[in-house]
Structure formats: C-alpha cells, structure tokens
Design an enzyme around this catalytic site. Structure first.
Site, PDB file in Angstrom:
ATOM      1  CD  GLU A   1      28.025  50.979  35.779  1.00 41.13           C
ATOM      2  OE1 GLU A   1      27.485  50.755  36.874  1.00 41.13           O
ATOM      3  OE2 GLU A   1      28.831  50.183  35.246  1.00 41.13           O
TER       4      GLU A   1
ATOM      5  CG  HIS B   1      26.113  46.048  33.483  1.00 36.14           C
ATOM      6  ND1 HIS B   1      26.377  46.198  34.829  1.00 36.14           N
ATOM      7  CD2 HIS B   1      26.073  44.695  33.266  1.00 36.14           C
ATOM      8  CE1 HIS B   1      26.488  45.018  35.391  1.00 36.14           C
ATOM      9  NE2 HIS B   1      26.323  44.088  34.480  1.00 36.14           N
TER      10      HIS B   1
ATOM     11  CG  HIS C   1      28.578  42.894  41.030  1.00 39.63           C
ATOM     12  ND1 HIS C   1      27.243  42.826  41.330  1.00 39.63           N
ATOM     13  CD2 HIS C   1      28.652  43.611  39.875  1.00 39.63           C
ATOM     14  CE1 HIS C   1      26.540  43.461  40.415  1.00 39.63           C
ATOM     15  NE2 HIS C   1      27.374  43.942  39.509  1.00 39.63           N
TER      16      HIS C   1
ATOM     17  CG  HIS D   1      43.167  32.994  37.433  1.00 39.76           C
ATOM     18  ND1 HIS D   1      41.953  32.470  37.800  1.00 39.76           N
ATOM     19  CD2 HIS D   1      43.018  33.375  36.133  1.00 39.76           C
ATOM     20  CE1 HIS D   1      41.107  32.527  36.787  1.00 39.76           C
ATOM     21  NE2 HIS D   1      41.732  33.060  35.751  1.00 39.76           N
TER      22      HIS D   1
ATOM     23  CG  HIS E   1      39.235  34.230  30.297  1.00 42.33           C
ATOM     24  ND1 HIS E   1      39.522  32.956  29.871  1.00 42.33           N
ATOM     25  CD2 HIS E   1      39.789  34.331  31.544  1.00 42.33           C
ATOM     26  CE1 HIS E   1      40.211  32.310  30.799  1.00 42.33           C
ATOM     27  NE2 HIS E   1      40.376  33.121  31.826  1.00 42.33           N
TER      28      HIS E   1
END
Length: 347
Positions: free
Chosen positions: A77, A80, A142, A263, A324
C-alpha cells in the site's frame, strides 16, 4: 531558456508521467487484488508513521486494535502511495511548465489545468478509499480518475510539437485527400468506442471492488448456464452508506453474478465498437497516418480479450488479474492514439 529546450523538457516530463501513471494504475490493481487496500488503515501515513517499518511498535497495536499490522500488505500500500506522490510532483512540474510557456503555445493550458485538477481529485479519492473502508463506489471512481489521469497525460504528450519548432513540418493530418469529410465518420466511430470503453472500465472497477470476478468461474457460460439466476436489483446500488467495512464484499452471490455478466456483455459491446472503428480506418483510403494506431488498437484489443478469457479458464491467477488492468490501460492509450491521429484535420 529557448522554446525548443522547454519543449524537450516538457516532452520528457510527459513521457515519464505516462510511464509512471501506467505503473501506478497497475500497482493499484495489484494492491486491490492482494487485499492490501487497507494494509495501512490511515492516510497519508501508515499506522501514524511514514513507513510500515516505523509502525512495528506496541503503540501501533494499541492505536489500531482492530487492524493488526501485516507488513507485506502495508508495504504494498505504501509503495503505491509513494509512486502516486512522485507522479504528483511530475504533474505539478508539467502544469507549471505549460503555464510558464503559454505564450509559446507548447501545450494546451486548459488541458494542463484539467490534468492537475484530476490528480487532486484522485488523491482525495485515495484518502476516501481508505477512510471509507473500500466503499465500492469510491474504489471504482478511484480507478476511473487514475485512468483519466493517464489519458490526459497521454493526450498532452500526443499533442506536443515534434522536433524544433522553427524547422517542424506541418502537422500530419492523417489525410491525403478528402479533408475533414474523410475523417468525420471514423472520428465519430472512434469517439463512440472510447465512450463505450470508459463505461467498460467503470464496470471492471465495479466488478473488482465488489469481488465479483470469481462469480462466474467458467467460460463462455456462467455457473454452467448461459443466464444463471442474477440479482440486478442489488448489484448496482451505488451507495450503501458509511460505517461498513467492504473488504471481501457485502453482496450475495446472485448480485455478484449480475455484475460479472454485465461486465462480460460490456466486453462484447466494447470489442464490437473498437474493432468496427479500427477496421473502418484500415479499409478506408486517405487515412495513412491513422493506420498504425488502428493496428495498435486491434492488437491491444486482442491482447485484452486473451487475458480476460485466459484469466477465467485459469481460475483467476493474480498475475493475469493484474495484467487485465494493464490491458485496459493499453487499450485506452491505443484508442486515444487513434482518436488523436484522426483529430487534427477535422479540427
């Protein structure tokens, strides 16, 4: 500093920004997929410290009794966050350089200001992602603002003049006859494809944030049926209030199936729209400057479809699930490159 030197520095900063933003988007997906989104339950630090290493104290345990420190998740985290902080510096430098060279018209001032405002919004959503405990709406937004930041940096880079301004050739209009009328239909088709892609990226974020990716473990069927029982009433409730910890998801399986099926249908619509735009450009004469972006778009589309199908067949391995998101980012960049190649003469 001469205008040519400023243009070179601006180009270098934009290239660095695109590469770093791409890495931030992929790293964000990796953090989310490894359940490290709440690896640091506070913001902007980690358990009240600048690094997870400083958080390994008895005071940390007492301050966050419900969130024991897991060093691996905390470091993912924070790495990032460090990357986002570095990207923020680059975007501020780009915006400042565009503003200071506005008389030379090296780049669009409104575009640079929009980029800076988007990054500020992205930072706010990053904070809310943690403080609102992975609320699916915030997590999806986000992702969308991260992709928007990448798109704006890429568009800014594509718009910069190439070579010395004094000796630069006229811009490549991607047209050899026919003028704006030749571009109108392919431009509209590509713009439509971009809009459908944006919706599909949002659906991907909603699928991931609601932990619905594994709801359909088979392909092309879902739960061994073409249309299994699905709860659409609860699948797309955007706001469920505060005070809920969304880690692991709160929806039942039928609602997650509805999200996953949507999706998949979105992937079909996106593939159709983008392939139609690319094939139309390739088959139409008078668009030589747009052929390379069209081929790049088809390659990115084929890669993304391959990753998506393989991911399901291989039971959603982490590397493919992360890839992906990278594929979606590449598809966005390829679509924008084609749109840019079709835009100058039309403008």
């Amino acid at each position: 500093m001469p205008a040519d030197s400023l243009a070179r520095w601006l180009r270098r900063l934009c290239i660095l920004g695109v590469l770093l933003c791409f890495a931030v988007v992929v790293l964000g997906a990796y953090v989310r997929l490894t359940a490290a989104g709440l690896g640091c339950p506070d913001w902007p630090g980690c358990y009240g410290h600048l690094t997870p290493a400083g958080a390994q104290t008895a005071d940390t345990v007492r301050a966050f009794p419900g969130r024991p420190l897991e060093p691996g998740k905390a470091w993912r985290e924070m790495i990032h966050r460090y990357a986002v902080g570095t990207l923020s510096v680059i975007v501020v430098l780009v915006t400042a350089l565009v503003l200071t060279t506005r008389r030379q018209r090296l780049a669009s001032v409104p575009l640079a200001l929009t980029l800076c405002a988007t990054l500020i919004m992205q930072a706010l959503l990053g904070m809310l992602t943690v403080t609102w405990r992975l609320n699916p709406l915030i997590v999806t937004l986000h992702l969308m603002f991260g992709m928007t930041t990448l798109a704006l940096l890429w568009w800014l880079l594509l718009s910069l003049p190439r070579g010395p301004r004094s000796a630069a050739a006229p811009p490549d209009h991607a047209v050899s006859g026919g003028g704006a009328s030749t571009l109108r239909l392919p431009w509209r088709l590509t713009l439509l494809g971009l809009a459908v892609l944006a919706v599909q990226i949002a659906l991907g974020g909603w699928t991931s944030s609601n932990y619905a990716a594994v709801a359909c473990p088979d392909f092309p069927t879902c739960q061994s049926a073409w249309w299994p029982h699905s709860d659409y009433r609860n699948a797309f409730v955007l706001w469920r209030g505060l005070g809920t910890d969304y880690e692991g998801g709160v929806l039942d399986n039928s609602a997650r199936i509805a999200i996953h099926l949507t999706h998949r249908l979105g992937a079909l619509a996106t593939s159709t729209a983008l392939a139609l735009a690319a094939f139309f450009v390739l088959r139409r004469r008078g668009l030589p400057g747009a052929r390379a972006p069209a081929w790049a778009l088809l390659a990115a589309l084929a890669l993304q479809l391959t990753i998506g199908v393989t991911m399901v067949l291989k039971s959603f391995p982490l590397r493919l699930a992360t890839a992906h998101t990278a594929g979606a980012a590449l598809l966005l960049l390829a679509t924008l490159a084609l749109l840019r190649a079709l835009s100058p003469a039309r403008a």
